[in-house]
Scaffold this motif. Structure first.
Motif, short mmCIF file in Angstrom:
data_model
loop_
_atom_site.label_atom_id
_atom_site.label_comp_id
_atom_site.label_asym_id
_atom_site.label_seq_id
_atom_site.Cartn_x
_atom_site.Cartn_y
_atom_site.Cartn_z
N GLY A 1 -2.33 9.23 9.73
CA GLY A 1 -1.01 8.63 9.67
C GLY A 1 -0.82 7.35 10.45
N SER A 2 -1.91 6.62 10.75
CA SER A 2 -1.81 5.37 11.50
C SER A 2 -2.26 4.19 10.64
N VAL B 1 0.85 -1.20 0.00
CA VAL B 1 0.00 0.00 0.00
C VAL B 1 0.87 1.24 0.00
N LEU B 2 0.50 2.22 -0.83
CA LEU B 2 1.16 3.53 -0.83
C LEU B 2 0.10 4.62 -0.77
N VAL B 3 0.19 5.46 0.26
CA VAL B 3 -0.66 6.65 0.39
C VAL B 3 0.21 7.86 0.08
N VAL C 1 4.44 6.79 6.80
CA VAL C 1 4.90 8.03 6.16
C VAL C 1 4.32 8.09 4.76
N PRO C 2 3.61 9.14 4.39
CA PRO C 2 3.07 9.25 3.02
C PRO C 2 4.20 9.16 2.00
N GLY C 3 3.87 8.54 0.84
CA GLY C 3 4.83 8.44 -0.23
C GLY C 3 5.74 7.24 -0.15
N GLN C 4 5.49 6.33 0.81
CA GLN C 4 6.29 5.12 0.93
C GLN C 4 5.41 3.89 0.81
#
Length: 233
Positions: free
Chosen positions: A110-111, A72-74, A131-134
């Motif tokens: 962020g959880s 998953v990537l947010v 962390v967003p983008g990972q």
């Protein structure tokens, strides 16, 4: 079942999946180049306010143990109280609604959270922050007879024997979703697996045995401690 989307066409929707709810619009639920590695492909899902995007891989299983794995990537967070990602066991109720049971959510604050009922926002067991983008790899295992959930994040066990839903046998398939936050989220390397309870190794708690062979009576005296730490033999 396994799907890494690399055999799909850019801009298409993957043939092995069903787009049940189309969120921002069917044209937004599509195969894109991996944001971190353009040589790979992944599935992007984008919901809109009050209308999610749900892609479902239908399957049935009577196995005692079922599970899934997904990356998953947010890309960003807006700091809202909602979810950016829901992934888990899913059953369609009617043309506009679905029942989510056991699964994982990435909240917009962020959880990463494990839940017995994925739609019950603000509940569940927080596994860690993200962390967003990972990319994050999720491995989810449901012990159905015992209604127990275990979740690994990037190969590390983050939650064990979490109480699952009271309907562990009620589902149509595995769903990945874009949510009401309207953030386009990415999925890759999806797998669905099953096993009998006897197929799984017995996981023991780590055990530490120590002995002290020097007196601790005197202040500042040198103490020699020996020990052995074991985990799963």
């Amino acid at each position: 079942f396994r799907d890494n989307f690399d055999n799909c066409q850019l801009g298409s929707f993957p043939a092995q999946w069903s787009l049940v709810f189309n969120g921002m619009g069917s044209q937004y639920q599509k195969i894109i180049a991996d944001p971190l590695n353009s040589s790979n492909l992944c599935l992007q899902m984008q919901g809109e306010r009050n209308w999610a995007a749900d892609a479902v891989k239908y399957f049935e299983s009577n196995a005692s143990i079922i599970g899934f794995e997904v990356s998953v990537l947010v890309p960003e967070n807006h700091g809202t109280t909602g979810d950016d990602v829901k992934v888990g066991l899913w059953k369609q109720i009617d043309w506009g609604d679905a029942l989510w049971t056991d699964g994982v959510a990435f909240s917009d604050n962020g959880s990463i959270v494990a839940r017995a009922h994925v739609t019950d926002e603000w509940t569940g067991t927080i596994l860690q922050t993200y962390v967003p983008g990972q990319w994050y790899n999720i491995r989810f295992v449901l012990d159905r007879p015992n209604r127990a959930i275990s979740v690994w994040v990037n190969g590390e066990l983050k939650g064990e024997n979490i109480t699952g839903s009271n309907t562990p046998y009620v589902f149509d398939g595995l769903a990945v979703s874009g949510r009401y936050t309207e953030i386009p989220v990415d999925y890759d390397n999806v797998a669905i697996f099953e096993a009998a309870s006897t197929d799984l190794p017995t996981l023991s708690k780590p055990s530490l045995t120590i002995s002290c062979n020097s007196s601790t009576f005197y202040s500042g005296f040198n103490v020699q401690i020996q020990g052995s730490l074991t985990s799963n033999q």
